[in-house]
Design a protein around this motif. Structure first.
Motif, short mmCIF file in Angstrom:
data_model
loop_
_atom_site.label_atom_id
_atom_site.label_comp_id
_atom_site.label_asym_id
_atom_site.label_seq_id
_atom_site.Cartn_x
_atom_site.Cartn_y
_atom_site.Cartn_z
N SER A 1 17.30 8.61 4.78
CA SER A 1 16.47 7.53 5.29
C SER A 1 15.21 7.42 4.44
O SER A 1 14.60 8.42 4.07
N SER B 1 11.39 6.08 3.77
CA SER B 1 10.24 5.72 4.59
C SER B 1 8.97 5.72 3.76
O SER B 1 9.02 5.79 2.53
N THR C 1 10.93 2.91 8.54
CA THR C 1 12.07 3.68 8.07
C THR C 1 13.19 2.72 7.74
O THR C 1 13.45 1.79 8.50
N LYS D 1 17.20 2.82 7.05
CA LYS D 1 18.35 3.72 7.11
C LYS D 1 19.61 2.89 7.30
O LYS D 1 19.54 1.74 7.76
#
Lengths: 326, 319
Positions: free
Chosen positions: B145, B147, B236, B238
């Protein structure tokens, strides 16, 4: 008919070719892929998908669709666990397992009733059930896993009889029964008839409602069967069972050459597609691409559906053009 | 016109019903939990609805043509990964935003091309791309992920103008544009025509394929836009962005009175449908404190709304 057009037209030939190519190339990299133990594992993995695909195939043949089987499997697994687990209600498994099958059939029939009597499109009904049943499952399980299934059941589903787990034998029986229904009985022919032309089917006096109800109830029953023979192999029952299963089953049915608008398809094609879809993951593992490769499984599945529908529509268009020329 | 005639020709029964339902729900919720109606907390909790609402606009148009798009949630996953990867390699937010929008547009164009050029059923195409988009997102990102896109970027979704979240303005502007497009432009009317009778629309010279292609392509682009709001809200990116969105969006659109068979529906209905679902979720979530109940209710709402429609207007229901 030359070789190429046969390969395109008859899905079974194409699928067999793809399976052989993948099998051969993976075996070339690592001969362990063809080891008896691995092949047996592959067949065991195929079993639940094959069982449920037999039912969903009938649904798709009638021109409907069912994308709720994964959530239904989770719900049935949870209910089965609640009933027969030694830590829960401790009902005898000879009572609990048939009850699971019955519940599966009932949910299937309920889906069918909403589609036929309620006249709600099947994609909407099963899309709704996909979420609702999953929610119900988590609600029932309340965040806990269920373990403590009877030892006998675990033994039977894991090691089974005559060297194969019971799920494989069940799958074989289901395949034979479904094959007989499709090819040898009036019921089977009627399912095809309703799918290929609702209007004509109605004109010759076929009861569409009853036929579709049967297809949905049969799918529910088979989902129950797959749950009963396959889920106890796992160490414990979790709420996440069967996530994405519906997509896998639909993929197998569509890739296997069953027309999504109904009325056309062969069981052989579906079974070959089950084998193909199931071997993708182990094939990736044996090609030694490691963790990173397995993450591509879903992408490859999606590609196969796209490939299947594109060839399908090209073949259809060609056939139409040929009819025009006559 | 007599009062009776007025009643019979009144076009907004469905919307009126929805408004009554929403008011009823709010009244019940307000009595049980007086704090539920607090405007500030309502605005605060509205955060998670905006990306879904933006996508619902495109899905409304698609469903009016008689099609469906199940791949929007998965497309968001792919856009999020495209965004994250571009940011990682270039460090430029602008480029990342462009990448997300382009990826969405491209994905939507794939859907559109398969549906309009190769004539595959939208259900199957978008079911396939649903698996493919999410799968490619998982494969590319390997579960990583991304960020830390900076405070400024997260202000897009978290920031407020006059107490109202910024994405709300974005949604309102788009909703108005969409409603005007649908009811006042020829192309908008063609969309209804396609849903009513595609063959007839084709024979009357409407470029059905082109309209369909652009509808699916713009649905993909909106998925890109929704992803930006989503990523900005969570900070984030993902592969699992937008999981399960397709169901809630379709539920909102269908509850909002758009016929799943095409030819009928409007943006006002969709907005009310979104509101009803949103408030139902909030109420159920806060009153019973059970997340599982929400998905049961949304699934049931989807089936029940069509079932009710079928029962109440049997003559209108087309085969």
């Amino acid at each position: 008919m030359n070789f190429m057009s046969r390969l395109l037209r008859q899905r079974e030939y194409g699928l067999t070719a793809v399976i052989l190519i993948i099998g051969a190339s993976v075996a070339f990299i690592d001969t362990g892929f063809l080891a008896a133990g691995n092949l047996k594992d592959l067949i065991i993995r195929c079993a639940p998908t094959a069982i449920v695909a037999c039912g969903v195939m009938l649904v798709v043949l009638t021109g409907e669709i069912d994308i709720s089987v994964g959530s239904l499997m989770a719900l049935l697994a949870a209910l089965m666990g609640m009933m027969i687990s030694e830590t829960r209600m401790e009902i005898s498994m000879w009572l609990g397992l048939p009850a699971t099958l019955l519940l599966g059939t009932l949910v299937g029939a309920f889906t069918g009733a909403l589609v036929t009597l309620g006249k709600v499109p099947s994609i909407i009904v099963t899309l709704g059930l996909l979420t609702a049943l999953r929610g119900l499952t988590t609600l029932i399980m309340g965040g806990n896993n269920i373990d403590g299934l009877p030892d006998g059941l675990g033994q039977m589903t894991k090691y089974g009889v005559l060297g194969m787990p019971i799920s494989v034998w069940t799958a074989i029986a289901v395949i034979i029964v479904t094959g007989v229904i499709i090819t040898k009985t009036a019921l089977g022919r009627r399912l095809f008839a309703v799918g290929s032309s609702r209007y004509s089917a109605k004109m010759v006096g076929l009861n569409e409602t009853r036929l579709k109800l049967f297809a949905f109830a049969y799918t529910g029953f088979l989902t129950g069967l797959a749950t009963v023979v396959d889920v106890p192999r796992l160490p414990k029952i979790e709420a996440g069972i069967g996530i994405g299963f519906e997509l896998l089953v639909i993929t197998c049915v569509v890739v296997g050459g069953v027309s999504i608008s109904g009325g056309r398809g062969k069981l052989r094609g579906v079974l070959l597609a089950v084998l193909l879809m199931t071997m993708i993951r182990p094939a990736l593992t044996f090609m030694d691409v490691g963790e990173s490769g397995e993450k591509w499984t879903r992408a490859i599945q999606g590609m196969f559906i796209l490939l299947a529908v594109i060839t399908d529509s090209i073949v259809q268009r060609r056939r139409k053009r040929r009819l025009h020329d006559l | 016109m007599t009062f009776k005639e007025r009643l019979r020709t009144f076009r907004w029964w469905h919307e009126l019903g929805l408004v009554i339902l929403i008011i009823g729900l709010l009244a019940v919720a307000g009595t049980l939990m007086p704090r539920f109606l607090d405007l500030k907390s309502q605005l605060l909790l509205s955060r998670h609805i905006w990306e879904m609402a933006i996508l619902a606009l495109a899905i409304t148009l698609i469903i009016i043509t008689g099609g469906i798009d199940l791949s929007v949630g998965a497309a968001m996953g792919l856009c999020a990964v495209a965004f994250g990867m571009t940011f990682q390699y270039t460090g430029s937010l602008v480029l990342s935003c462009v990448a997300a929008m382009l990826t969405g547009g491209l994905g939507g164009a794939v859907n559109g091309a398969l549906i309009s050029k190769i004539k595959v059923h939208p259900l199957i195409v978008t079911l396939a791309t649903y698996a493919a988009f999410r799968g490619i997102a998982e494969g590319l990102s390997q579960g990583v992920s991304y960020s830390q896109f900076g405070e400024e970027f997260s202000q897009i979704a978290r920031g407020k103008w006059f107490g109202v979240p910024i994405p709300a303005y974005l949604f309102l502007a788009m909703a108005v544009a969409c409603a005007v497009f649908l009811s006042k432009t020829p192309t908008g009317r063609f969309i209804y025509a396609i849903g009513h009778n595609e063959k007839a629309a084709r024979f009357s010279g409407i470029d059905v394929d082109r309209i369909k292609f652009w509808l699916y392509a713009s649905s993909g682009m909106l998925a890109g836009l929704a992803t930006l709001v989503y990523v900005s809200r969570f900070d984030t990116a993902k592969a699992d962005a937008g999981t399960g969105f397709e169901l809630e969006i379709i539920t909102a659109v269908v509850v909002g009175g758009t016929s799943i068979f095409g030819g009928r529906g409007n943006i006002a209905g969709t907005v009310l449908g979104l509101l009803l679902i949103h408030e139902t979720r909030l109420f159920v979530g806060r009153y019973w404190q059970m997340d599982e109940l929400k998905s049961i209710i949304i699934g049931a709402l989807l089936i029940a709304s069509i079932l009710l429609y079928r029962i109440l207007s049997p003559k209108k229901g087309r085969e």
